[in-house]
Scaffold this motif. Structure first.
Motif, mmCIF file in Angstrom:
data_model
loop_
_atom_site.group_PDB
_atom_site.id
_atom_site.type_symbol
_atom_site.label_atom_id
_atom_site.label_comp_id
_atom_site.label_asym_id
_atom_site.label_seq_id
_atom_site.Cartn_x
_atom_site.Cartn_y
_atom_site.Cartn_z
ATOM 1 N N GLU A 139 0.811 -1.205 0.000
ATOM 2 C CA GLU A 139 0.000 0.000 0.000
ATOM 3 C C GLU A 139 0.846 1.258 0.000
ATOM 4 O O GLU A 139 1.953 1.277 0.546
ATOM 5 N N SER A 140 0.287 2.311 -0.564
ATOM 6 C CA SER A 140 0.783 3.652 -0.273
ATOM 7 C C SER A 140 -0.291 4.334 0.566
ATOM 8 O O SER A 140 -1.407 3.822 0.737
ATOM 9 N N ALA A 141 0.044 5.497 1.086
ATOM 10 C CA ALA A 141 -0.926 6.240 1.889
ATOM 11 C C ALA A 141 -2.194 6.537 1.099
ATOM 12 O O ALA A 141 -3.282 6.666 1.678
ATOM 13 N N ASP A 142 -2.073 6.634 -0.226
ATOM 14 C CA ASP A 142 -3.244 6.898 -1.060
ATOM 15 C C ASP A 142 -4.269 5.773 -0.976
ATOM 16 O O ASP A 142 -5.454 6.001 -1.228
ATOM 17 N N LEU A 261 -1.257 11.660 7.574
ATOM 18 C CA LEU A 261 -1.710 11.716 8.972
ATOM 19 C C LEU A 261 -2.336 13.076 9.257
ATOM 20 O O LEU A 261 -3.333 13.165 9.997
ATOM 21 N N GLY A 262 -1.769 14.117 8.682
ATOM 22 C CA GLY A 262 -2.353 15.444 8.840
ATOM 23 C C GLY A 262 -3.788 15.501 8.326
ATOM 24 O O GLY A 262 -4.639 16.194 8.909
ATOM 25 N N LYS A 263 -4.080 14.769 7.253
ATOM 26 C CA LYS A 263 -5.453 14.718 6.735
ATOM 27 C C LYS A 263 -6.386 14.031 7.738
ATOM 28 O O LYS A 263 -7.529 14.466 7.918
ATOM 29 N N LEU A 264 -5.908 12.973 8.390
ATOM 30 C CA LEU A 264 -6.730 12.313 9.409
ATOM 31 C C LEU A 264 -6.990 13.260 10.576
ATOM 32 O O LEU A 264 -8.124 13.366 11.072
ATOM 33 N N PHE A 265 -5.935 13.942 11.034
ATOM 34 C CA PHE A 265 -6.093 14.850 12.170
ATOM 35 C C PHE A 265 -7.061 15.984 11.824
ATOM 36 O O PHE A 265 -7.879 16.396 12.656
ATOM 37 N N ALA A 266 -6.982 16.492 10.598
ATOM 38 C CA ALA A 266 -7.896 17.569 10.183
ATOM 39 C C ALA A 266 -9.336 17.077 10.161
ATOM 40 O O ALA A 266 -10.260 17.791 10.583
ATOM 41 N N ALA A 267 -9.545 15.859 9.687
ATOM 42 C CA ALA A 267 -10.901 15.306 9.651
ATOM 43 C C ALA A 267 -11.450 15.095 11.060
ATOM 44 O O ALA A 267 -12.635 15.352 11.326
ATOM 45 N N LEU A 268 -10.603 14.628 11.963
ATOM 46 C CA LEU A 268 -11.034 14.431 13.353
ATOM 47 C C LEU A 268 -11.330 15.778 14.017
ATOM 48 O O LEU A 268 -12.262 15.893 14.821
ATOM 49 N N GLU A 269 -10.545 16.787 13.667
ATOM 50 C CA GLU A 269 -10.804 18.140 14.174
ATOM 51 C C GLU A 269 -12.148 18.639 13.676
ATOM 52 O O GLU A 269 -12.943 19.214 14.439
#
Length: 516
Positions: A139-142, A261-269
């Motif tokens: 996998e890649s992060a995508d 990971l920044g995208k996950l944190f932004a979504a959780l925010e």
């Protein structure tokens, strides 16, 4: 209570900004580290991938759970045999997700291809929901992030969940898309990586040494092959430009993963749950990026492979704290149990460090024993300033039987000082034997899976590779290394015909003993 567990495969903490790296590889991870507790001497008990994750999820050292390798008998956990009940121990709270589900009252979700990659399906025990991203660890992060974002959108606002997300981008072969560019093209390499060091590494042998960065499973060879599918990943390191390509490829993998990971944190925010969210950031193992002369692999029981990042941001607990004491990754289980207000399972091997998170207290271990039986067969002792490594099978790296490194003076393990520190080696062997005796008693059987690996022909990633590798060494002008490998591993060649004297002895014995 909501918990996000991030398993970042093959991440060496030395290449994260919050651990002092000079390159800006991990701004999102660094932010979480500043808000929680960062552990600097945190180790997997068993490397690499399958042994590490099995030890973590079972709460038991590989010597006890049985899974220490990537193939053969030791590629599976020991059977519970007559002790097994209608439900095995993993279902009854012995596995970490089972404990969180049954005792902690959490809904548990896994986003990872790992169990299928290594046929370690016991890893699934206790997960309510399982999403296999489907590429067997390529996998890649995508591939991972959209699955995680979809889950967050549907579930983040619910109460009492545990989400385990597995990223693979730092794992070889380096897979960051070329269009991402290279944020580090103008950054210097680590200071210790000099031309002199590289010239010494080019004389070393074994898989993922400087001149053989590829393990070819199809041809049973270590070689310098490259793939057009992975243009960031070199096949060999012959000069400083090649070295830069390898280091940049690894660092780009970390940075690309960190962006996601920044995208996950932004979504959780955005979901309004980030403030109270428990975040655990760690890895299954580290990565040798020049340590012991190995590049882009997790093949040894050493500092490069077995030291892992551990960052815990737990709202209401300590913030901005750095803990330097020794801990195992499986110490997490009793730690979480204590913080949840419950007793740990009695057959777990871990020791809680909850006082560190609550009060900043000093509660580490005096020493650690770490193991590797997939690429080499080694057990090592980490204590004081020292890493003592004992090799039972060198995986064709020509390692000495005993290796000792002063990590304060030589953190990248370039100089074996065992010969001039015999007393330190003897102390390490004493600690190793003490640990081994305790583990065998706790196991309740007489099976040390390390010796099972040896009995079955050695570590999986070395089994059957020697004849072809000796040929490559001869063809590439390294006859002395080939001769030394052949001398060290005489049993890994087809047996020679019996000599005339052996034939005569057998004949005389047959005459004296008669037919059977």
């Amino acid at each position: 209570m909501r918990v996000l567990f991030l398993d970042l495969d093959s991440t060496n903490p030395e290449h994260l900004g919050c651990y002092g790296y000079h390159r800006n590889t991990s701004p999102n991870i660094d932010k979480i580290a500043a808000e929680g507790v960062r552990f600097t001497n945190y180790y997997t008990s068993d490397a690499p991938c399958a042994p590490s994750r099995t030890a973590l999820m079972s709460g038991q050292f590989g010597i006890r759970n049985g899974l220490v390798g990537h193939g053969g008998t030791a590629g599976d956990m020991k059977l519970e045999a007559e002790k097994r009940e209608l439900m095995g121990r993993l279902t009854r709270g012995g596995a970490f997700p089972s404990y969180l589900q049954l005792i902690g009252g959490l809904s548990t979700t896994l986003i990872s291809p790992f169990p299928q990659r290594h046929s370690t399906f016991a890893f699934y025990a206790g997960f309510n929901e399982i999403m296999n991203t489907g590429h067997l660890g390529n996998e890649s992060a995508d591939d991972v992030t959209p699955v995680a974002l979809d889950w967050i959108e549907r579930n983040a606002k619910k109460d009492d969940w545990f989400l385990y997300v597995n990223y693979w981008d730092p794992h070889t072969p380096y897979r960051t898309p070329l269009e991402y560019g290279n944020p580090f093209e103008n950054d210097p390499l680590p200071e210790w990586m000099t031309e002199e060091v590289l010239e010494r590494h080019k004389e070393m042998v074994g898989s993922h040494s400087a001149r053989e960065l590829n393990i070819n499973f199809n041809t049973k060879s270590y070689d310098n092959a490259t793939s057009p599918d992975f243009p960031r990943h070199p096949g060999e390191i012959l000069n400083m430009d090649d070295l830069r390509k390898a280091i940049d490829g690894y660092d780009c993998g970390i940075r690309y993963m960190d962006d996601h990971l920044g995208k996950l944190f932004a979504a959780l925010e955005q979901q309004g749950v980030m403030e109270d969210l428990i975040i655990i950031i760690t890895a299954d193992h580290g990565e040798n990026i020049g340590q012991l002369g190995i590049y882009g692999e997790h093949a040894t029981a050493d500092q490069g492979t077995c030291r892992i990042p551990m960052i815990i941001r737990w709202p209401g607990m300590k913030q901005g704290l750095v803990d330097e004491r020794l801990h195992y990754h499986l110490d997490l289980l009793p730690t979480v149990a204590e913080l949840l207000g419950h007793d740990p399972m009695p057959d777990w091997d871990g020791t809680s460090y909850a006082p560190v998170l609550r009060d900043g207290a000093d509660c580490g271990r005096d020493y650690l024993v770490v193991s590797q039986c997939a690429h080499v067969v080694q057990r090592s002792v980490r204590f004081g300033d020292w890493m003592y490594i004992r090799s039972y099978h060198d995986g064709y790296h020509l390692f000495d039987k005993e290796m000792l490194y002063n990590l304060r003076e030589d953190p990248n393990e370039q100089r074996n000082v065992a010969a001039e520190n015999r007393a330190v080696c003897m102390e390490a062997v004493y600690l190793l034997n003490q640990w081994h005796d305790e583990m065998m008693v706790r196991s309740g059987d007489d099976r040390d899976p390390l010796w099972t690996v040896m009995k079955e022909g050695g570590p999986f990633h070395a089994k059957g590779y020697l004849p072809g590798y000796l040929k490559r060494l001869e063809e590439t002008g390294r006859s002395p290394q080939a001769a030394e490998l052949a001398r060290k591993h005489p049993r890994e060649f087809p047996p020679k015909p019996a000599s005339e004297i052996e034939k005569l002895v057998r004949k005389r014995l047959t005459e004296q003993m008669g037919p059977h």
